[in-house]
Design a protein around this motif. Sequence first.
Motif, PDB file in Angstrom:
ATOM      1  N   ASN A 128      51.290  39.624  33.739  1.00 47.60           N
ATOM      2  CA  ASN A 128      52.232  39.300  32.445  1.00 47.60           C
ATOM      3  C   ASN A 128      51.463  39.575  31.061  1.00 47.60           C
ATOM      4  O   ASN A 128      51.667  39.082  29.932  1.00 47.60           O
ATOM      5  CB  ASN A 128      52.103  37.687  32.578  1.00 47.60           C
ATOM      6  CG  ASN A 128      52.921  37.445  33.764  1.00 47.60           C
ATOM      7  OD1 ASN A 128      54.021  37.954  34.025  1.00 47.60           O
ATOM      8  ND2 ASN A 128      52.436  36.603  34.599  1.00 47.60           N
ATOM      9  N   GLY A 129      50.337  40.571  31.056  1.00 48.80           N
ATOM     10  CA  GLY A 129      49.941  40.845  29.851  1.00 48.80           C
ATOM     11  C   GLY A 129      48.694  39.896  29.454  1.00 48.80           C
ATOM     12  O   GLY A 129      48.025  40.221  28.605  1.00 48.80           O
ATOM     13  N   LYS A 130      48.273  38.906  30.218  1.00 49.41           N
ATOM     14  CA  LYS A 130      47.225  37.973  30.065  1.00 49.41           C
ATOM     15  C   LYS A 130      45.904  38.388  30.452  1.00 49.41           C
ATOM     16  O   LYS A 130      45.727  39.083  31.402  1.00 49.41           O
ATOM     17  CB  LYS A 130      47.538  36.804  30.706  1.00 49.41           C
ATOM     18  CG  LYS A 130      48.830  35.970  30.079  1.00 49.41           C
ATOM     19  CD  LYS A 130      48.786  34.584  30.789  1.00 49.41           C
ATOM     20  CE  LYS A 130      50.078  33.685  30.120  1.00 49.41           C
ATOM     21  NZ  LYS A 130      50.367  32.489  30.797  1.00 49.41           N
ATOM     22  N   ARG A 131      44.789  38.385  29.469  1.00 54.09           N
ATOM     23  CA  ARG A 131      43.773  39.158  29.917  1.00 54.09           C
ATOM     24  C   ARG A 131      42.735  37.774  30.136  1.00 54.09           C
ATOM     25  O   ARG A 131      42.681  36.998  29.497  1.00 54.09           O
ATOM     26  CB  ARG A 131      43.121  39.779  28.623  1.00 54.09           C
ATOM     27  CG  ARG A 131      43.989  41.112  28.097  1.00 54.09           C
ATOM     28  CD  ARG A 131      43.592  41.635  26.756  1.00 54.09           C
ATOM     29  NE  ARG A 131      41.922  42.207  26.871  1.00 54.09           N
ATOM     30  CZ  ARG A 131      41.366  42.615  26.047  1.00 54.09           C
ATOM     31  NH1 ARG A 131      41.834  42.860  24.605  1.00 54.09           N
ATOM     32  NH2 ARG A 131      39.922  42.870  26.157  1.00 54.09           N
ATOM     33  N   SER A 132      41.939  38.368  31.194  1.00 53.36           N
ATOM     34  CA  SER A 132      40.841  37.323  31.633  1.00 53.36           C
ATOM     35  C   SER A 132      39.432  37.598  30.993  1.00 53.36           C
ATOM     36  O   SER A 132      39.459  38.561  29.858  1.00 53.36           O
ATOM     37  CB  SER A 132      40.379  37.867  33.215  1.00 53.36           C
ATOM     38  OG  SER A 132      41.645  37.517  33.830  1.00 53.36           O
ATOM     39  N   GLY A 133      38.585  36.783  30.805  1.00 52.96           N
ATOM     40  CA  GLY A 133      37.322  36.740  30.167  1.00 52.96           C
ATOM     41  C   GLY A 133      36.556  38.121  30.728  1.00 52.96           C
ATOM     42  O   GLY A 133      37.011  38.717  31.819  1.00 52.96           O
ATOM     43  N   LYS A 134      35.526  38.260  29.853  1.00 50.48           N
ATOM     44  CA  LYS A 134      34.759  39.513  30.456  1.00 50.48           C
ATOM     45  C   LYS A 134      33.901  39.271  31.725  1.00 50.48           C
ATOM     46  O   LYS A 134      33.118  38.261  31.970  1.00 50.48           O
ATOM     47  CB  LYS A 134      33.567  39.899  29.353  1.00 50.48           C
ATOM     48  CG  LYS A 134      32.729  41.096  29.630  1.00 50.48           C
ATOM     49  CD  LYS A 134      31.665  41.118  28.609  1.00 50.48           C
ATOM     50  CE  LYS A 134      30.760  42.544  28.879  1.00 50.48           C
ATOM     51  NZ  LYS A 134      29.832  43.024  27.437  1.00 50.48           N
ATOM     52  N   PRO A 135      33.966  40.239  32.644  1.00 48.99           N
ATOM     53  CA  PRO A 135      33.485  39.880  34.123  1.00 48.99           C
ATOM     54  C   PRO A 135      31.899  39.648  33.654  1.00 48.99           C
ATOM     55  O   PRO A 135      31.252  40.474  33.025  1.00 48.99           O
ATOM     56  CB  PRO A 135      33.754  41.199  34.959  1.00 48.99           C
ATOM     57  CG  PRO A 135      34.903  41.732  34.105  1.00 48.99           C
ATOM     58  CD  PRO A 135      34.603  41.532  32.477  1.00 48.99           C
TER      59      PRO A 135
END
Length: 407
Positions: A128-135
């Motif tokens: 859906n184009g939602k980005r997660s936080g930096k690993p």
Amino acid sequence: METAKVKLILTDLVEQVRTSYQYRLKPTKEQAEKIDNTLDMLRYQYNYQLAQRFDWYEQNRCSIDRCSLVICHIPELKDKPNRFSQQATLTQLKKDRPWYKDIHSQVLQEVPKKVEITFDRWVKGDANGKRSGKPRFKGKGQYKTFTYPQFKKEHFQNDKITLSKIGTLKVIVHRQIPDGFDIKTVSVTKKAGGYYVTLSLEDKTVPTTKPDFDVSNIVGIDVGLIDFIVTSDDERIAAPKFLRKAERKLKSAQRKVSRRKKGSNRRKKAIQKLGKQHKKVADTRKDFHFKTANNLLKKYDVVAVEKLNIKGLAKTWLAKSVNDAGWGQFISILTVKAENAGLKVIAVNPSGTSQECSNCGHKVKKPLSQRMHNCPNCKVSLCRDLNASINIKARGTHALKAQSMSS
């Protein structure tokens, strides 16, 4: 309605049904050490490969997207590490570090796959184009699961399971695997309460819809914080609030951890006790969700639910109560159990379900603190959660009709 029912049944084909069973392991002391060593070595490899991705990202990205000079130097770009290039290095890894031969090759190959999924969710986002936080890099004890992507069913017999490079371990089999299911993958997880094995099962012969599926046997449910669910038939299940009830014990266990010296054995024991308390809360909540979902699916063939933005709600002042209720886990369990039983869960637009009158459709604005729905247009008066669940049922029925028409 009968025509729609027949259409819905005829359009469903035989598909693959996936489910998972989790059992507790009883490893020997030597087997437990092997599992711990495997997890620790995989953690080192995960951090190393994630660092490779970060290094590539920092060296190849640039905040300047154009140059005003006629001539400018463009540095040579490095090849982006991917799952397959990182898997190709594992052969050399075993030569340089022979102790990695104690890990099954396919288990080791799952690490680059996990790294790629985590990194891409940060850089590209999900479907859906939602980005997660930096690993983040995994600290000691934070890498808790490894997976065998291929597994032969004969390696799990009675109460014993054979895992490559680990050995034959005893399993507490609290329920038998149903006939016709194949074991696709096996995951070993270390939790506060011990070691567990999760079997991913597949059955290719189960139809997606049961033979006597009745599209008119539908219920709408409204999830909440006072009542966990309110159905369109005016049945209520109070919110159990497992976390709230366990807060006193959790705070006491947390204080003991804070008082212990870092790195000491007493602190490790206190952390383990705290972890067991949290696991007990999570397990109790999950058991409640399973039983609630099972009771709903025994009575109804279709369950209509709201498509809530639970992550957004978990960032508000209601965060603690929303996380304690575990709506996301419940809807996920309900959906999976419905699919496995040949039933249906349909998600509807949640906008205005509490404000719209279920009797006449008139919108009645009211704050969250107002628990009754009183319509000035048709003079109907009922609980706002019941009003919402009736609206959810109506929207679910409309969505089912639209699906049957399109098929």
